[in-house]
Design an enzyme around this catalytic site. Structure first.
Site, PDB file in Angstrom:
ATOM      1  N   CYS A  91       0.171   2.096   6.679  1.00 49.40           N
ATOM      2  CA  CYS A  91       0.523   0.698   6.902  1.00 49.40           C
ATOM      3  C   CYS A  91       0.688  -0.005   5.553  1.00 49.40           C
ATOM      4  O   CYS A  91       0.075   0.371   4.557  1.00 49.40           O
ATOM      5  CB  CYS A  91      -0.530   0.008   7.755  1.00 49.40           C
ATOM      6  SG  CYS A  91      -2.215   0.106   7.103  1.00 49.40           S
TER       7      CYS A  91
ATOM      8  N   CYS B  28       0.811  -1.222   0.000  1.00 48.14           N
ATOM      9  CA  CYS B  28       0.000   0.000   0.000  1.00 48.14           C
ATOM     10  C   CYS B  28       0.841   1.267   0.000  1.00 48.14           C
ATOM     11  O   CYS B  28       0.348   2.336  -0.354  1.00 48.14           O
ATOM     12  CB  CYS B  28      -0.948   0.010   1.199  1.00 48.14           C
ATOM     13  SG  CYS B  28      -2.227  -1.257   1.130  1.00 48.14           S
TER      14      CYS B  28
ATOM     15  N   HIS C  14      -9.286   3.828  -1.553  1.00 48.25           N
ATOM     16  CA  HIS C  14      -7.885   3.417  -1.428  1.00 48.25           C
ATOM     17  C   HIS C  14      -7.448   2.637  -2.658  1.00 48.25           C
ATOM     18  O   HIS C  14      -7.342   1.409  -2.629  1.00 48.25           O
ATOM     19  CB  HIS C  14      -7.738   2.586  -0.157  1.00 48.25           C
ATOM     20  CG  HIS C  14      -6.370   2.061   0.119  1.00 48.25           C
ATOM     21  ND1 HIS C  14      -5.215   2.633  -0.382  1.00 48.25           N
ATOM     22  CD2 HIS C  14      -5.962   0.995   0.880  1.00 48.25           C
ATOM     23  CE1 HIS C  14      -4.168   1.949   0.050  1.00 48.25           C
ATOM     24  NE2 HIS C  14      -4.594   0.950   0.813  1.00 48.25           N
TER      25      HIS C  14
END
Length: 383
Positions: A369, A89, A339
């Site tokens: 994260c 990510c 996202h």
């Protein structure tokens, strides 16, 4: 060592899964933001040293080094190379770090850095159990050294989020309150026009599609948790999304030679690892490390952008960092805005820069994260 400056930053709207960006090619989506940056800078595109893009699940239309194909699709000269990276990510945030490192080392002067992801086509296929349903076993957890160290327990972001909620004693109500606030902040920001300067409309989409105006705490409370007695529901998790974002990172020399106006300076950048089983807790230790290295405290930070992969990530982080909640994701986060995993790092950086400019803040901090229990931290200083 030379400074690395952010000259410009732009993003597409974040499209909801199956929404307005579902039919575009991801390389064209990335090309749109690269072309916009190149045209707005006024600098000869042949002088760009590299294009660095984050992107996960590099298969199908996202394969073949999408950074290179996006650069060509953007009309950049064939002499401009491109490289695609994967730090889960945090890939697009790491792309900005690599761009800044190239500039600060003196080996590069102008780098386009960002990320792209089309999750409507490839929802989540990446490693560390992200593509597996809750309760499944990641196929590589039983291998050699990993098993000796961590056993054969389930490794997934979903379990990690539940572990965080249990460790920091976060209730379902705590998580839903944060999620609801994320939607309300995002809707308020859209209505006030806060995102207009940072968005380059694309494919007929001009506004982020994720925020839900009809959501409520009452509706959230009706959703089923992923596990019995758990806290996670779809309402407190980030949305599957499509999008692209990019920044122009320049050296002092390039700024002077081309008459560019820097908007921010990269003050600090680092990346740290943490427990890969809990997986999502790394932003805590990474932020503490970054603040020590930068000689700052959390009170020096005017705006924080921490990715809302799940509500427990942000809530646990703030329990440990004790930041002013009003400064944390002030315009909403991924729970509301979405996202697009390979893009989000650059989307957050773009929004962080614009919010500092809008409010007159000095320092902005970004963290998120990442699969494997990792977290990047970037601190920028508005100029």
């Amino acid at each position: 060592m030379t400074e690395a400056y952010i000259v410009d930053a732009v993003r597409t709207p974040v499209g909801r899964r199956g929404g307005g960006l579902k039919d575009v090619h991801p390389a064209d989506m990335a090309a749109h933001v690269l072309r916009t940056l190149s045209e707005r800078s006024g600098v000869d595109a042949a002088l760009v040293d590299d294009v660095v893009l984050g992107c996960l699940d590099n298969i199908g239309s996202q394969a073949g080094d999408i950074a290179r194909t996006a650069a060509l699709a953007a009309g950049l000269p064939e002499s401009v190379p491109g490289v695609t990276i994967d730090r889960q990510c945090g890939s697009a945030q790491q792309a900005v770090h690599f761009a800044a490192m190239g500039v600060m080392s003196g080996t590069q002067d102008l780098v386009l850095a960002g990320g792209v992801q089309k999750m409507s086509q490839f929802p989540i296929l990446s490693a560390f159990g992200a593509g597996e349903p809750y309760g499944s076993t990641d196929p590589w957890t039983g291998s050699g050294g990993w098993e000796a160290r961590y056993g054969t327990q389930e490794i997934s972001q979903f379990r990690g989020a539940e572990m965080m909620a249990a460790h920091w004693k976060l209730t379902r109500e705590d998580c839903e309150a944060w999620a609801y606030q994320s939607h309300q902040r995002a809707i308020a920001a859209i209505d006030a026009g806060h995102f207009e300067r940072e968005i380059a409309p694309y494919a007929g989409v001009a506004v982020d599609e994720g925020p839900r105006r009809d959501t409520s705490l009452e509706k959230m409370a009706t959703l089923q948790t992923l596990v019995p007695d758990g806290v996670l529901t779809a309402a407190v998790a980030s949305q599957i999304s499509d999008g692209a974002a990019a920044l122009l990172v320049a050296s002092e020399r390039a700024v002077a030679e081309h008459g560019l106006t820097p908007r921010a300076r990269i003050h600090h950048m680092s990346v740290r690892g943490d427990d890969p089983v809990m997986m999502l807790s790394a932003p805590i230790a990474a932020t503490q490390h970054a603040l020590r290295k930068a000689g700052l405290t959390i009170d020096d930070i005017d705006v924080v952008e921490i990715n809302e992969a799940f509500a427990p990530v942000v809530l646990a982080w703030n329990q440990e960092l004790n930041a002013d909640p009003a400064r944390v994701n002030p315009n909403g986060g991924a729970i509301a805005l979405g996202h697009p995993i390979g893009c989000t790092g650059a989307r957050l950086m773009t929004s962080l820069l614009h919010e500092l400019e809008r409010t007159g803040g000095r320092y902005g901090l970004q963290t998120m994260c990442e699969g494997g229990g990792q977290a990047n931290v970037t601190i920028i200083e508005r100029i």
